[in-house]
Design a protein around this motif. Sequence first.
Motif, PDB file in Angstrom:
ATOM      1  N   ASP A 276      -0.360  -3.944   6.130  1.00  0.00           N
ATOM      2  CA  ASP A 276      -1.093  -3.625   7.165  1.00  0.00           C
ATOM      3  C   ASP A 276      -2.418  -3.925   6.841  1.00  0.00           C
ATOM      4  O   ASP A 276      -2.930  -3.998   5.457  1.00  0.00           O
TER       5      ASP A 276
ATOM      6  N   HIS B 158      -7.106  -1.989   4.641  1.00  0.00           N
ATOM      7  CA  HIS B 158      -6.386  -1.099   5.576  1.00  0.00           C
ATOM      8  C   HIS B 158      -6.646   0.360   5.112  1.00  0.00           C
ATOM      9  O   HIS B 158      -7.187   1.061   5.828  1.00  0.00           O
TER      10      HIS B 158
ATOM     11  N   HIS C  88       1.335   4.025   1.847  1.00  0.00           N
ATOM     12  CA  HIS C  88       1.884   4.652   3.136  1.00  0.00           C
ATOM     13  C   HIS C  88       3.287   4.671   3.079  1.00  0.00           C
ATOM     14  O   HIS C  88       4.020   3.756   2.665  1.00  0.00           O
TER      15      HIS C  88
ATOM     16  N   HIS D 202       6.046   2.097   3.728  1.00  0.00           N
ATOM     17  CA  HIS D 202       5.954   0.487   3.098  1.00  0.00           C
ATOM     18  C   HIS D 202       6.074   0.783   1.545  1.00  0.00           C
ATOM     19  O   HIS D 202       6.267  -0.023   0.545  1.00  0.00           O
TER      20      HIS D 202
ATOM     21  N   HIS E  88       0.838  -1.314   0.113  1.00  0.00           N
ATOM     22  CA  HIS E  88       0.038   0.138  -0.056  1.00  0.00           C
ATOM     23  C   HIS E  88       0.857   1.226   0.030  1.00  0.00           C
ATOM     24  O   HIS E  88       2.040   1.036   0.197  1.00  0.00           O
TER      25      HIS E  88
HETATM   26 ZN   LIG Z   1      -0.170   1.551   6.430  1.00  0.00          ZN
END
Ligand SMILES: [Zn+2]
Length: 343
Positions: A109, A88, A34, A37, A32
């Motif tokens: 996540d 998530h 973020h 990551h 994802h």
């Molecule tokens: Zn995350």
Amino acid sequence: MLIEPTDAGLYCAAGGFHIDPWRPVDRAVITHAHGDHLTPGSRAYLCSSASLPLVVQRLGAGAPVSSVPYGEPVTLDGVRVSLHPAGHIRGSSQVRVEHRGEVWVASGDYKRSPDPTCTPFEPQRCHAFITEATFALPVFRWDPPDDTVREICDWWDEMRAAGRPSILFGYALGKSQRVLAELARCTDRPVYVHGSLVAAIGAYRAAGVPMVPTLRATEEARGRTFAGELIVAPLSARGSVWMRRFGDHSSAFASGWMRVRGARRRRAYDRGFALSDHADWQGILDTVHQTAAERVFVTHGFTSELARFLVERGVDARPWRTQYEGEPEGLERQSAEAEGDGE
Ligand SMILES: [Zn+2]
Ligand SMILES: [Zn+2]
């Protein structure tokens, strides 16, 4: 070991790719968008179709990103790789890796609570499961999101009646858009947002996620009063010059960390809403059980606590050291544990 922890991130040697590497690599499979990551600089990225706009927003146009729909396998050096919903944030994926009959799944996540902005988590059976542990303590137990959203609406109503602005802080990507989508169930009033949220809100709207109308709390709002309005802002805006325009206001934080109510948190915010984009304790245990995995590796959050608990119950589990950060801006581990018994 089909997947192993390395200095650059989780690595699948057979397939020649890393999962969410924190250093530039040749081939990165991304769970994802973020920041912890998704590190820039790799030579090739693979992500889910649903996360593509957010990944490109972070990496920049022209970044070497390809995408694949959920559930559709691709073959990397003879290893079968597919992405499956993690629930998530929008586009978040588990990475399923299959090679010579062995199946490993990296969760990224994830959460198990419903979220109007993303596809629900789909448990995958596997031999080995790599799980996050951001909120892996028994004290972390989420109420149904409907209840928490109702509390947010009630707080806004209360402040509106008092003629005060309400400022709700949350993580810029994912949480803020989720709040705007959840609020659409109780209001169609416009909500003011911080400028740093606008691009991701646009990406969510372009993907067809229904949200309340939003106004940028900058140009459009110059010279006006925010009495009774709701403002959604990232944590980075706290204490900034940008905050001055709101004057006397009520502040709140939407985060799983608000489940533990300590003195420091009460001082920091007027209100706290335990709305999390991560699985709670029971959600993690249920998920580990549903994978039927014989081996479990724990990447970030309360890693040793979760691994120890699973080992005591006969699961072959161990923590892995990674550079993922868990839920940003949370208080440190010790205080979450110390305050856990106040629940
Ligand atoms: Zn995350
Ligand atoms: Zn994470």
